[in-house]
Scaffold this motif. Sequence first.
Motif, mmCIF file in Angstrom:
data_model
loop_
_atom_site.group_PDB
_atom_site.id
_atom_site.type_symbol
_atom_site.label_atom_id
_atom_site.label_comp_id
_atom_site.label_asym_id
_atom_site.label_seq_id
_atom_site.Cartn_x
_atom_site.Cartn_y
_atom_site.Cartn_z
ATOM 1 N N GLN A 17 -9.284 -1.682 6.173
ATOM 2 C CA GLN A 17 -9.260 -3.137 6.062
ATOM 3 C C GLN A 17 -9.234 -3.621 4.623
ATOM 4 O O GLN A 17 -8.607 -4.609 4.311
ATOM 5 N N ASN A 18 -9.901 -2.935 3.726
ATOM 6 C CA ASN A 18 -10.006 -3.432 2.356
ATOM 7 C C ASN A 18 -8.965 -2.865 1.402
ATOM 8 O O ASN A 18 -8.910 -3.258 0.251
ATOM 9 N N VAL A 19 -8.120 -1.941 1.851
ATOM 10 C CA VAL A 19 -7.137 -1.327 0.959
ATOM 11 C C VAL A 19 -6.163 -2.364 0.415
ATOM 12 O O VAL A 19 -5.932 -2.446 -0.788
ATOM 13 N N GLY A 20 -5.594 -3.175 1.288
ATOM 14 C CA GLY A 20 -4.669 -4.215 0.842
ATOM 15 C C GLY A 20 -5.352 -5.241 -0.034
ATOM 16 O O GLY A 20 -4.795 -5.710 -1.020
ATOM 17 N N CYS A 21 -6.585 -5.573 0.305
ATOM 18 C CA CYS A 21 -7.349 -6.540 -0.470
ATOM 19 C C CYS A 21 -7.602 -6.037 -1.894
ATOM 20 O O CYS A 21 -7.384 -6.757 -2.857
ATOM 21 N N ARG A 22 -8.024 -4.798 -2.003
ATOM 22 C CA ARG A 22 -8.287 -4.245 -3.343
ATOM 23 C C ARG A 22 -7.005 -4.162 -4.170
ATOM 24 O O ARG A 22 -7.012 -4.403 -5.371
ATOM 25 N N LEU A 23 -5.896 -3.832 -3.514
ATOM 26 C CA LEU A 23 -4.619 -3.768 -4.217
ATOM 27 C C LEU A 23 -4.224 -5.148 -4.724
ATOM 28 O O LEU A 23 -3.839 -5.306 -5.881
ATOM 29 N N ALA A 24 -4.345 -6.170 -3.874
ATOM 30 C CA ALA A 24 -3.992 -7.531 -4.278
ATOM 31 C C ALA A 24 -4.875 -7.995 -5.435
ATOM 32 O O ALA A 24 -4.398 -8.593 -6.393
ATOM 33 N N ALA A 25 -6.165 -7.682 -5.357
ATOM 34 C CA ALA A 25 -7.084 -8.072 -6.430
ATOM 35 C C ALA A 25 -6.744 -7.355 -7.726
ATOM 36 O O ALA A 25 -6.783 -7.941 -8.806
ATOM 37 N N SER A 26 -6.360 -6.080 -7.652
ATOM 38 C CA SER A 26 -6.027 -5.344 -8.872
ATOM 39 C C SER A 26 -4.719 -5.836 -9.477
ATOM 40 O O SER A 26 -4.569 -5.863 -10.691
ATOM 41 N N ILE A 27 -3.781 -6.243 -8.639
ATOM 42 C CA ILE A 27 -2.520 -6.789 -9.150
ATOM 43 C C ILE A 27 -2.792 -8.092 -9.879
ATOM 44 O O ILE A 27 -2.236 -8.353 -10.942
ATOM 45 N N GLN A 28 -3.680 -8.907 -9.326
ATOM 46 C CA GLN A 28 -4.028 -10.167 -9.971
ATOM 47 C C GLN A 28 -4.852 -9.932 -11.228
ATOM 48 O O GLN A 28 -4.944 -10.799 -12.088
ATOM 49 N N ASN A 29 -5.467 -8.727 -11.308
ATOM 50 C CA ASN A 29 -6.293 -8.364 -12.457
ATOM 51 C C ASN A 29 -7.404 -9.391 -12.678
ATOM 52 O O ASN A 29 -7.665 -9.797 -13.798
ATOM 53 N N VAL A 31 0.857 -1.180 0.000
ATOM 54 C CA VAL A 31 0.000 0.000 0.000
ATOM 55 C C VAL A 31 0.897 1.235 0.000
ATOM 56 O O VAL A 31 1.707 1.429 0.904
ATOM 57 N N LYS A 32 0.739 2.064 -1.028
ATOM 58 C CA LYS A 32 1.547 3.283 -1.126
ATOM 59 C C LYS A 32 1.255 4.204 0.053
ATOM 60 O O LYS A 32 0.117 4.342 0.473
ATOM 61 N N GLU A 33 2.295 4.817 0.549
ATOM 62 C CA GLU A 33 2.206 5.796 1.633
ATOM 63 C C GLU A 33 1.569 5.249 2.912
ATOM 64 O O GLU A 33 0.980 5.985 3.691
ATOM 65 N N LYS A 34 1.704 3.920 3.128
ATOM 66 C CA LYS A 34 1.214 3.344 4.380
ATOM 67 C C LYS A 34 2.039 3.903 5.527
ATOM 68 O O LYS A 34 3.242 3.933 5.474
ATOM 69 N N GLN A 35 1.362 4.379 6.565
ATOM 70 C CA GLN A 35 2.021 4.943 7.734
ATOM 71 C C GLN A 35 2.329 3.830 8.739
ATOM 72 O O GLN A 35 1.494 2.944 8.946
ATOM 73 N N PRO A 36 3.497 3.858 9.382
ATOM 74 C CA PRO A 36 3.830 2.830 10.372
ATOM 75 C C PRO A 36 2.788 2.760 11.488
ATOM 76 O O PRO A 36 2.312 3.790 11.971
ATOM 77 N N ASP A 37 2.414 1.558 11.848
ATOM 78 C CA ASP A 37 1.502 1.276 12.956
ATOM 79 C C ASP A 37 0.078 1.776 12.747
ATOM 80 O O ASP A 37 -0.716 1.798 13.687
ATOM 81 N N LEU A 38 -0.273 2.162 11.543
ATOM 82 C CA LEU A 38 -1.637 2.608 11.242
ATOM 83 C C LEU A 38 -2.234 1.750 10.138
ATOM 84 O O LEU A 38 -1.595 1.496 9.120
ATOM 85 N N CYS A 39 -3.474 1.348 10.336
ATOM 86 C CA CYS A 39 -4.195 0.568 9.331
ATOM 87 C C CYS A 39 -4.783 1.532 8.303
ATOM 88 O O CYS A 39 -5.545 2.428 8.666
ATOM 89 N N PRO A 40 -4.434 1.366 7.027
ATOM 90 C CA PRO A 40 -4.970 2.273 6.007
ATOM 91 C C PRO A 40 -6.419 1.972 5.637
ATOM 92 O O PRO A 40 -6.998 2.653 4.810
#
Length: 171
Positions: free
Chosen positions: A149-161, A138-147
Amino acid sequence: MSFSRCISGRRDVDANRRNVGGYADLNLAAAIKAGNQVGPWIDATAPYVNGPSPFTQMYALKDSADARRFVAFWADAGATSFKAYMNITRAELAAAVDEAHRRGLKITGHLCSITYREAADLGIDDLEHGFFVATDFVKEKQPDLCPGQNVGCRLAASIQNRRSSLHLCNT
């Protein structure tokens, strides 16, 4: 009665949904171990190890010393494993991992505020739900902060296309 063809063990790291107070699985595991209840061996997971969150049924850790106390308390009560949750800091996870390992117990995680790489570096034993909850990329993820819940999921899904993967993100 023979249980030779039945389930011999159970691990439930999502016990918080029905184990809000934390004692349901611990009491059942103790009763089975004592022979007072029939059932499989239970890997009784303590309530989630988590920082502040919108879920009012969860205890919110205050700091790393509190994380260590939390793990010690539940280990002494009979918990055999732990699950770190989305809003834990690296310092809190490090303390929880250290305390669990000191007692010969394992800790897994459904993480968001900590990346999988950070958790691995801290010694976590297992990561839950695969890369759909990972925030490592996740771009610009801040340490110890959750961006989110679904941000990482959407990124993984988009990478898999793969559009079929997006349903796993609870969008």
